[in-house]
Motif scaffolding. Structure first.
Motif, PDB file in Angstrom:
ATOM      1  N   SER A 150       0.812  -0.938  -0.206  1.00  0.00           N
ATOM      2  CA  SER A 150      -0.015  -0.064  -0.096  1.00  0.00           C
ATOM      3  C   SER A 150       0.578   1.191   0.232  1.00  0.00           C
ATOM      4  O   SER A 150       1.333   2.186   0.896  1.00  0.00           O
ATOM      5  CB  SER A 150      -0.860  -0.071   0.847  1.00  0.00           C
ATOM      6  OG  SER A 150       0.105  -0.171   2.467  1.00  0.00           O
ATOM      7  N   GLY A 152       2.655   4.837  -0.823  1.00  0.00           N
ATOM      8  CA  GLY A 152       1.402   6.621  -0.216  1.00  0.00           C
ATOM      9  C   GLY A 152       1.503   6.827   1.431  1.00  0.00           C
ATOM     10  O   GLY A 152       1.480   7.470   1.840  1.00  0.00           O
ATOM     11  N   SER A 153       1.870   5.824   2.206  1.00  0.00           N
ATOM     12  CA  SER A 153       1.806   6.045   4.047  1.00  0.00           C
ATOM     13  C   SER A 153       2.441   6.065   4.804  1.00  0.00           C
ATOM     14  O   SER A 153       2.729   6.608   5.365  1.00  0.00           O
ATOM     15  CB  SER A 153       0.114   5.214   4.347  1.00  0.00           C
ATOM     16  OG  SER A 153       0.735   3.690   3.605  1.00  0.00           O
ATOM     17  N   THR A 154       3.064   5.061   4.405  1.00  0.00           N
ATOM     18  CA  THR A 154       4.466   4.855   4.727  1.00  0.00           C
ATOM     19  C   THR A 154       5.539   3.822   3.822  1.00  0.00           C
ATOM     20  O   THR A 154       5.247   3.368   3.347  1.00  0.00           O
ATOM     21  CB  THR A 154       4.324   4.256   6.403  1.00  0.00           C
ATOM     22  OG1 THR A 154       5.771   3.607   7.128  1.00  0.00           O
ATOM     23  CG2 THR A 154       3.729   2.711   6.346  1.00  0.00           C
ATOM     24  N   ASP A 157       6.767  -1.303   4.981  1.00  0.00           N
ATOM     25  CA  ASP A 157       5.299  -1.845   5.314  1.00  0.00           C
ATOM     26  C   ASP A 157       4.144  -3.025   4.607  1.00  0.00           C
ATOM     27  O   ASP A 157       3.724  -2.914   3.887  1.00  0.00           O
ATOM     28  CB  ASP A 157       3.322  -0.731   5.299  1.00  0.00           C
ATOM     29  CG  ASP A 157       2.451  -1.018   6.603  1.00  0.00           C
ATOM     30  OD1 ASP A 157       2.290  -2.385   6.695  1.00  0.00           O
ATOM     31  OD2 ASP A 157       1.352  -0.914   5.560  1.00  0.00           O
ATOM     32  N   SER A 160       1.293  -4.714   5.607  1.00  0.00           N
ATOM     33  CA  SER A 160      -0.383  -4.332   5.247  1.00  0.00           C
ATOM     34  C   SER A 160      -0.528  -4.317   6.626  1.00  0.00           C
ATOM     35  O   SER A 160      -1.959  -4.337   6.710  1.00  0.00           O
ATOM     36  CB  SER A 160      -0.559  -4.802   3.904  1.00  0.00           C
ATOM     37  OG  SER A 160      -1.789  -3.988   4.377  1.00  0.00           O
ATOM     38  N   TYR A 162       0.031  -1.318   8.594  1.00  0.00           N
ATOM     39  CA  TYR A 162      -0.374  -0.054   8.858  1.00  0.00           C
ATOM     40  C   TYR A 162      -2.069   0.767   8.463  1.00  0.00           C
ATOM     41  O   TYR A 162      -2.637   0.585   8.016  1.00  0.00           O
ATOM     42  CB  TYR A 162       0.615   1.253   8.009  1.00  0.00           C
ATOM     43  CG  TYR A 162       0.625   2.532   8.679  1.00  0.00           C
ATOM     44  CD1 TYR A 162       1.412   2.394  10.275  1.00  0.00           C
ATOM     45  CD2 TYR A 162       0.368   3.636   7.988  1.00  0.00           C
ATOM     46  CE1 TYR A 162       1.416   4.032  10.501  1.00  0.00           C
ATOM     47  CE2 TYR A 162       0.954   5.250   8.214  1.00  0.00           C
ATOM     48  CZ  TYR A 162       1.552   4.866   9.525  1.00  0.00           C
ATOM     49  OH  TYR A 162       1.605   6.138  10.204  1.00  0.00           O
ATOM     50  N   PRO A 163      -2.123   1.464   9.468  1.00  0.00           N
ATOM     51  CA  PRO A 163      -3.569   2.066   9.800  1.00  0.00           C
ATOM     52  C   PRO A 163      -4.563   2.561   8.258  1.00  0.00           C
ATOM     53  O   PRO A 163      -3.011   3.494   7.660  1.00  0.00           O
ATOM     54  CB  PRO A 163      -4.154   2.172  10.439  1.00  0.00           C
ATOM     55  CG  PRO A 163      -3.147   2.014  11.419  1.00  0.00           C
ATOM     56  CD  PRO A 163      -2.341   1.686  10.816  1.00  0.00           C
ATOM     57  N   LYS A 164      -5.147   2.698   7.767  1.00  0.00           N
ATOM     58  CA  LYS A 164      -5.103   4.352   6.580  1.00  0.00           C
ATOM     59  C   LYS A 164      -5.916   5.316   7.043  1.00  0.00           C
ATOM     60  O   LYS A 164      -5.389   6.435   6.818  1.00  0.00           O
ATOM     61  CB  LYS A 164      -6.241   3.300   5.484  1.00  0.00           C
ATOM     62  CG  LYS A 164      -5.820   2.232   4.389  1.00  0.00           C
ATOM     63  CD  LYS A 164      -4.603   1.989   4.146  1.00  0.00           C
ATOM     64  CE  LYS A 164      -3.906   1.329   3.484  1.00  0.00           C
ATOM     65  NZ  LYS A 164      -3.878  -0.262   4.132  1.00  0.00           N
ATOM     66  N   ASP A 165      -6.693   5.467   8.123  1.00  0.00           N
ATOM     67  CA  ASP A 165      -7.317   6.708   9.233  1.00  0.00           C
ATOM     68  C   ASP A 165      -5.936   7.878   9.911  1.00  0.00           C
ATOM     69  O   ASP A 165      -5.748   6.376   9.965  1.00  0.00           O
ATOM     70  CB  ASP A 165      -8.041   6.210   9.715  1.00  0.00           C
ATOM     71  CG  ASP A 165      -7.928   5.608  10.560  1.00  0.00           C
ATOM     72  OD1 ASP A 165      -7.629   4.127  10.624  1.00  0.00           O
ATOM     73  OD2 ASP A 165      -8.808   5.754  12.194  1.00  0.00           O
ATOM     74  N   GLN A 169      -3.531   5.454  12.397  1.00  0.00           N
ATOM     75  CA  GLN A 169      -1.998   6.033  12.008  1.00  0.00           C
ATOM     76  C   GLN A 169      -1.125   6.451  12.995  1.00  0.00           C
ATOM     77  O   GLN A 169       0.100   6.117  14.144  1.00  0.00           O
ATOM     78  CB  GLN A 169      -1.683   6.508  11.346  1.00  0.00           C
ATOM     79  CG  GLN A 169      -2.071   6.381   9.773  1.00  0.00           C
ATOM     80  CD  GLN A 169      -1.755   7.274   8.680  1.00  0.00           C
ATOM     81  OE1 GLN A 169      -1.751   8.114   8.703  1.00  0.00           O
ATOM     82  NE2 GLN A 169      -2.396   6.289   7.209  1.00  0.00           N
TER      83      GLN A 169
END
Length: 207
Positions: A150, A152-154, A157, A160, A162-165, A169
């Motif tokens: 995933s 774009g967030s970190t 990971d 996968s 790591y939370p999306k919200d 996070q």
């Protein structure tokens, strides 16, 4: 035959100039840190403040005023992650034993350092350097693919998890910080116990 005294005089003058510059630097005003109130506000807005410190920023020596708080947080995370891996590497062989057929024949973690082949150290350092370079490029917005499904967030990971919200996070970041801080204290305790077994209670079975 040319005399050596001119050369000695030049050397002496050079030493005097160097000492004078050092003395002047010693009496130069220290760099002014940022206002403590502003730094405390920066720290309070970051994950890391929790019940362990009374829900207040813990920086009794005001060290954060001398460095950018983002750089300090990156350093804390890097040291915490290294300490978590170090604690596992320190305890695992002594509890579960060594890998069969390996070149390491001791469970003493300090002695084991000298048993690792230099080529293995070179490979580990190179691997870590590649990861750090890729992470730096990723954070700088350069072309660097993240390690995980995933993007774009970190950066890292692979599972996968790591939370999306944003709330999730922040909670995950706080958990990582707490585990990293505990691991740094634990690793320091393991090192002290290794060289002074009577200093840390509860670690009698470990080397």
């Amino acid at each position: 035959r040319p005399s050596i005294f001119p050369k000695l005089n030049k050397m002496i003058r050079g030493v005097i100039v160097a000492l004078a510059c050092a003395a002047a630097w010693g009496f130069a005003p220290a760099p002014v840190g940022r206002a403590t109130v502003a730094v405390q506000g920066d720290l309070a807005s970051m994950p890391g403040v929790s019940v362990e410190t009374g829900n207040k920023v813990f920086d009794p020596l005001n060290l954060a005023q001398w460095r950018d708080v983002d750089d300090l947080r990156k350093s804390e995370l890097a040291n915490g992650r290294s300490a978590m891996l170090a604690v596992v590497g320190w305890v695992f062989p002594q509890v579960f034993g060594l890998w069969p057929g390996g070149s390491i024949t001791t469970t003493d973690p300090v002695e084991a350092i000298t048993k690792v082949e230099p080529i293995a150290w070179a490979q580990m350092i190179l691997f870590c350097g590649c990861l750090e370079a890729a992470k730096a490029n990723y954070e700088a917005g350069k072309d660097a693919a993240p390690i995980g499904p995933s993007p774009g967030s970190t950066f890292f990971d692979p599972a996968s998890i790591y939370p999306k919200d944003a709330a999730g996070q922040e909670e995950m970041q706080l958990k990582e910080l707490k585990n990293g801080r505990m691991a740094m204290i634990a690793f320091a305790g393991l090192v002290v116990h290794h060289f002074n077994p009577a200093a840390v209670p509860g670690l009698g079975g470990l080397k």
